[in-house]
Write a protein that holds these residues in place. Sequence first.
Motif, PDB file in Angstrom:
ATOM      1  N   ASP A 185      -9.548   7.499  -0.236  1.00 56.05           N
ATOM      2  CA  ASP A 185      -8.495   8.068  -1.081  1.00 56.05           C
ATOM      3  C   ASP A 185      -7.112   7.614  -0.636  1.00 56.05           C
ATOM      4  N   MET A 186      -6.895   7.547   0.679  1.00 55.27           N
ATOM      5  CA  MET A 186      -5.596   7.075   1.165  1.00 55.27           C
ATOM      6  C   MET A 186      -5.362   5.633   0.734  1.00 55.27           C
ATOM      7  N   GLY A 187      -6.400   4.812   0.780  1.00 54.78           N
ATOM      8  CA  GLY A 187      -6.259   3.431   0.333  1.00 54.78           C
ATOM      9  C   GLY A 187      -5.990   3.333  -1.152  1.00 54.78           C
ATOM     10  N   LEU A 188      -6.612   4.218  -1.943  1.00 52.82           N
ATOM     11  CA  LEU A 188      -6.386   4.214  -3.384  1.00 52.82           C
ATOM     12  C   LEU A 188      -4.983   4.703  -3.725  1.00 52.82           C
ATOM     13  N   LEU A 189      -4.481   5.673  -2.955  1.00 54.64           N
ATOM     14  CA  LEU A 189      -3.165   6.252  -3.249  1.00 54.64           C
ATOM     15  C   LEU A 189      -2.024   5.366  -2.755  1.00 54.64           C
ATOM     16  N   MET A 190      -2.150   4.831  -1.560  1.00 57.76           N
ATOM     17  CA  MET A 190      -1.049   4.126  -0.926  1.00 57.76           C
ATOM     18  C   MET A 190      -1.224   2.612  -0.913  1.00 57.76           C
ATOM     19  N   GLY A 191      -2.439   2.146  -1.076  1.00 53.34           N
ATOM     20  CA  GLY A 191      -2.704   0.718  -1.039  1.00 53.34           C
ATOM     21  C   GLY A 191      -2.633   0.084  -2.411  1.00 53.34           C
ATOM     22  N   LEU A 195      -3.907 -12.101  -0.238  1.00 47.73           N
ATOM     23  CA  LEU A 195      -2.765 -11.199  -0.329  1.00 47.73           C
ATOM     24  C   LEU A 195      -1.776 -11.732  -1.355  1.00 47.73           C
ATOM     25  N   SER A 196      -1.071 -10.809  -2.026  1.00 54.66           N
ATOM     26  CA  SER A 196      -0.130 -11.184  -3.092  1.00 54.66           C
ATOM     27  C   SER A 196       1.282 -11.390  -2.563  1.00 54.66           C
ATOM     28  N   GLY A 197       1.413 -12.063  -1.431  1.00 57.50           N
ATOM     29  CA  GLY A 197       2.735 -12.283  -0.868  1.00 57.50           C
ATOM     30  C   GLY A 197       2.636 -12.558   0.620  1.00 57.50           C
ATOM     31  N   GLU A 198       3.792 -12.718   1.257  1.00 56.46           N
ATOM     32  CA  GLU A 198       3.853 -13.048   2.673  1.00 56.46           C
ATOM     33  C   GLU A 198       3.818 -11.778   3.528  1.00 56.46           C
ATOM     34  N   VAL A 199       3.109 -11.880   4.661  1.00 60.25           N
ATOM     35  CA  VAL A 199       3.132 -10.825   5.674  1.00 60.25           C
ATOM     36  C   VAL A 199       3.371 -11.504   7.024  1.00 60.25           C
ATOM     37  N   GLU A 200       3.575 -10.716   8.055  1.00 52.24           N
ATOM     38  CA  GLU A 200       3.839 -11.295   9.370  1.00 52.24           C
ATOM     39  C   GLU A 200       2.625 -12.042   9.899  1.00 52.24           C
ATOM     40  N   ASP A 201       2.887 -13.059  10.705  1.00 51.62           N
ATOM     41  CA  ASP A 201       1.844 -13.980  11.152  1.00 51.62           C
ATOM     42  C   ASP A 201       0.709 -13.297  11.901  1.00 51.62           C
ATOM     43  N   CYS A 202       0.986 -12.184  12.547  1.00 52.82           N
ATOM     44  CA  CYS A 202      -0.042 -11.530  13.358  1.00 52.82           C
ATOM     45  C   CYS A 202      -1.104 -10.813  12.526  1.00 52.82           C
ATOM     46  N   VAL A 203      -0.841 -10.603  11.225  1.00 53.39           N
ATOM     47  CA  VAL A 203      -1.713  -9.758  10.422  1.00 53.39           C
ATOM     48  C   VAL A 203      -3.002 -10.477  10.013  1.00 53.39           C
ATOM     49  N   LEU A 204      -2.895 -11.706   9.528  1.00 51.09           N
ATOM     50  CA  LEU A 204      -4.091 -12.406   9.049  1.00 51.09           C
ATOM     51  C   LEU A 204      -5.144 -12.583  10.141  1.00 51.09           C
ATOM     52  N   ARG A 259       9.269   1.399  -4.963  1.00 50.15           N
ATOM     53  CA  ARG A 259       9.239   0.260  -5.887  1.00 50.15           C
ATOM     54  C   ARG A 259       9.573  -1.062  -5.200  1.00 50.15           C
ATOM     55  N   GLU A 260      10.186  -0.988  -4.026  1.00 50.40           N
ATOM     56  CA  GLU A 260      10.547  -2.202  -3.307  1.00 50.40           C
ATOM     57  C   GLU A 260       9.516  -2.600  -2.255  1.00 50.40           C
ATOM     58  N   VAL A 261       8.447  -1.801  -2.125  1.00 51.00           N
ATOM     59  CA  VAL A 261       7.418  -2.113  -1.133  1.00 51.00           C
ATOM     60  C   VAL A 261       6.595  -3.300  -1.624  1.00 51.00           C
ATOM     61  N   SER A 262       6.395  -4.280  -0.761  1.00 56.31           N
ATOM     62  CA  SER A 262       5.624  -5.472  -1.115  1.00 56.31           C
ATOM     63  C   SER A 262       4.166  -5.116  -1.400  1.00 56.31           C
ATOM     64  N   LYS A 263       3.626  -5.678  -2.476  1.00 56.24           N
ATOM     65  CA  LYS A 263       2.220  -5.461  -2.803  1.00 56.24           C
ATOM     66  C   LYS A 263       1.321  -5.991  -1.688  1.00 56.24           C
ATOM     67  N   ALA A 264       1.759  -7.062  -1.020  1.00 54.09           N
ATOM     68  CA  ALA A 264       0.952  -7.631   0.058  1.00 54.09           C
ATOM     69  C   ALA A 264       0.728  -6.608   1.179  1.00 54.09           C
ATOM     70  N   TRP A 265       1.772  -5.849   1.535  1.00 54.78           N
ATOM     71  CA  TRP A 265       1.604  -4.839   2.590  1.00 54.78           C
ATOM     72  C   TRP A 265       0.728  -3.682   2.119  1.00 54.78           C
ATOM     73  N   ARG A 266       0.797  -3.370   0.839  1.00 54.86           N
ATOM     74  CA  ARG A 266      -0.109  -2.347   0.314  1.00 54.86           C
ATOM     75  C   ARG A 266      -1.554  -2.839   0.361  1.00 54.86           C
ATOM     76  N   GLN A 267      -1.756  -4.136   0.142  1.00 52.28           N
ATOM     77  CA  GLN A 267      -3.109  -4.686   0.246  1.00 52.28           C
ATOM     78  C   GLN A 267      -3.597  -4.673   1.690  1.00 52.28           C
ATOM     79  N   VAL A 268      -2.703  -4.968   2.630  1.00 56.66           N
ATOM     80  CA  VAL A 268      -3.078  -4.886   4.043  1.00 56.66           C
ATOM     81  C   VAL A 268      -3.515  -3.464   4.389  1.00 56.66           C
ATOM     82  N   TYR A 269      -2.765  -2.484   3.879  1.00 54.96           N
ATOM     83  CA  TYR A 269      -3.138  -1.085   4.124  1.00 54.96           C
ATOM     84  C   TYR A 269      -4.516  -0.790   3.526  1.00 54.96           C
TER      85      TYR A 269
END
Length: 414
Positions: free
Chosen positions: A126-132, A35-44, A90-100
Amino acid sequence: MAAPGGAEAPAAGDALWAEVRGLLPGAEEGLTLALSGEVEDCVLPLLRRARGLLYGAAGRPCGEAAAALRRLGDVLRDYSWEKLNVGPWREVSKAWRQVYAYGCLFGVLAEVAAGRPLLPAVRLCDMGLLMGASVLDNVLARLVRLLQGHLPRAERRAAAEGDAKRARREPAAAPAAQAEEAVPLLRCPSLEHFRDNWLVPQKPVVLEGIIDHWPCMKKWSVDYFCQVAGCRTVPVELGARYTDEEWSQKLMTVSDFISQYIVNENHLGYLAQHQLFDQIPELKEDIGIPDYCCLGEGEEDDITINAWFGPEGTISPLHQDPQQNFLAQVFGRKYIRLYSPQDSENLYPHESQILHNTSQVDVEDPDLVKFPNFRKAAFQSCVLMPGQVLFIPVKYWHYVRSLDISFSVSFWWS
């Protein structure tokens, strides 16, 4: 052959699963979950558990394993979706988009492993390509192309041929341009001629003969889009123009968009987005980048390619863009007016920051009591025909109205 209930027969399911697994790393440790940044501990831990289910089975995950993988995909998407919708994009973390995107990926793999119908899996891609954000070398783009090829022909077409035929109607009349206000027309100028006479002095011009070789000029039509992309989910702008109060955006399949907004003359909607050609590479293969873009300062990867597909009557209000623009017309016609940046004060831009690049004036029906100086603004106009490309200099104001069902491709470059 399909098994009862819409699931694929075991042999066919195994063959498809083998193709799908071939797009993924061969060993569990190869699916890095970076992931390209920090996410909450429960995600990994959730990501690792999903990966373990995927690689823990000797063949494809079935039964309880497939159901558990599906639930984990749902949890990852639901959890990250909240993070994608808490503020400006524009302020959404890339890491959360990768999780999605990982949530979409695991959801798709669960659908295929369980032998379920493929249309929901295509929508998840498609949802992953658009929002992730891209993961595993953009595996979702490769995966959706594979799955689309396995859809039954009836589902791939989705929109009936009758819809495409009903979409062909008599062309609308265009305002007549006086000779003194017509945008000049030029056929295949040299790079030097274009640079010296149009790019450097920042003057609009219509170019002919420079996209005749694009495959889309012979292939693309409403029916073609039904066949190639009917089942694909895309963002659509609903309404005649983006300044209208009732304007909104919605995700829908291309076939639903064609059925509801291209065929239905009582509704106006526009497929307008810059991700379409990345999302559906089959379309990108049918176009090219105009040679004249090499005169810019950026690299080819810096060029933004936009798709504009909509019915007759759709309008882009008078506005300006921050880069040079080549607007290429593939099919249909567009009436276009252009105003110099020197006339900006006479065009009454909106005062709000969001719409500061858009005029308040309805150029074809101006309120001259409210906007008296608009009559002072000189303009040029043209009807852009299939195969023609309009050069719109940076910051040049332009108004666009579709005269027919229309598909255009624009290239923004510096």
